[in-house]
Design an enzyme around this catalytic site. Structure first.
Site, short mmCIF file in Angstrom:
data_model
loop_
_atom_site.label_atom_id
_atom_site.label_comp_id
_atom_site.label_asym_id
_atom_site.label_seq_id
_atom_site.Cartn_x
_atom_site.Cartn_y
_atom_site.Cartn_z
N ARG A 40 0.44 -1.14 0.37
CA ARG A 40 0.05 -0.12 0.00
C ARG A 40 0.68 1.16 0.05
O ARG A 40 2.00 1.55 1.00
CB ARG A 40 -1.40 0.16 0.95
CG ARG A 40 -1.72 1.46 1.12
CD ARG A 40 -2.44 0.83 2.07
NE ARG A 40 -2.65 0.98 4.49
CZ ARG A 40 -3.10 0.47 4.69
NH1 ARG A 40 -4.38 0.16 4.92
NH2 ARG A 40 -2.54 0.68 5.66
N SER A 109 -12.51 -4.23 0.59
CA SER A 109 -12.85 -3.41 1.67
C SER A 109 -14.14 -3.76 1.85
O SER A 109 -15.13 -2.52 0.61
CB SER A 109 -11.87 -2.34 1.58
OG SER A 109 -10.35 -2.56 1.80
N LYS A 138 -5.92 4.49 10.36
CA LYS A 138 -6.36 4.34 9.16
C LYS A 138 -7.54 5.43 10.54
O LYS A 138 -7.99 4.45 10.41
CB LYS A 138 -7.54 3.26 8.65
CG LYS A 138 -7.80 3.26 6.95
CD LYS A 138 -8.07 2.56 6.31
CE LYS A 138 -8.68 3.05 4.88
NZ LYS A 138 -9.51 3.04 4.54
#
Length: 213
Positions: A40, A109, A138
């Protein structure tokens, strides 16, 4: 269905790596028992992203560990990665599948039951359900699902579920027992003093639930 071991799924985050390279962290984490890795990158250029992905493939492929690219299907295709992980605002699954073909893993997700059910219907290979617990990794996420939320999603879906958000060696087994097929971790490995030891601790914690393979 593609046979992939999602049991201990590492998500990389450069901001937590304490100056260490992705390659070094991944090599150590795989030695400790990580079974799947997601790259990521939110802040780097496309060229740098490509180079990071190539480096990780050189580490992972000889060990038989899949590399999943977050968001960027173009990067995944360019380097021959094993899969791509998409968010709710990214390329729709049907379009991604047309571009990627049937062999590439597509993960999605999901923060709600509705997201998860829709992802399975659209042809996702696995679902990353988040956040299971509150996490600082996050910021733009919904309220934590908790263990009960995992059970609700498990009852409505059949494809693999990977829990993410606030997961560590102390709670990983409970997440698997609640119905997840794997646990995804970021800081618990990436920021650890010893990523290999952290991965080993996570894998040991999973074994009582008999879900880490």
């Amino acid at each position: 269905m593609k046979s992939i071991d999602y049991s201990l799924y590492l998500v990389l985050d450069r901001s937590l790596s304490r100056g260490r390279s992705h390659g070094d962290i991944v090599a150590a984490a795989v030695a400790g028992g990580v079974s799947c890795v997601q790259l990521r990158e939110k802040q780097c250029s496309t060229r740098e992203f490509l180079e990071q992905a190539r480096t990780l493939i050189s580490v992972l492929r000889p060990r038989g560990i899949p590399l999943i690219i977050n968001d960027r299907l173009d990067i995944a295709l360019a380097v021959g990665a094993d899969g791509v992980h998409l968010g709710q605002e990214d390329l729709p699954i049907d379009m991604a599948r047309r571009l990627a073909g049937e062999q590439m893993i597509i993960g999605i997700s999901a923060e709600t039951v509705e997201h998860a059910v829709a992802a399975e219907r659209a042809g996702a290979d696995y679902i990353g359900i988040s956040p299971v617990f509150a996490t600082a990794t996050k910021q733009d996420h919904s309220a934590p699902l908790g263990l009960a939320g995992i059970g609700v999603i498990r009852a409505r879906t059949t494809i693999p579920l990977v829990g993410i958000g606030g997961i560590n060696a102390a709670n990983a087994a409970a997440i698997l027992a609640a119905g997840a097929d794997g646990v995804a971790v970021v800081s618990a490995i990436v920021a650890a003093d010893d990523p290999a030891a952290a991965a080993r601790a996570l894998r040991r914690s999973c074994r009582p639930a008999e879900s880490c393979r």
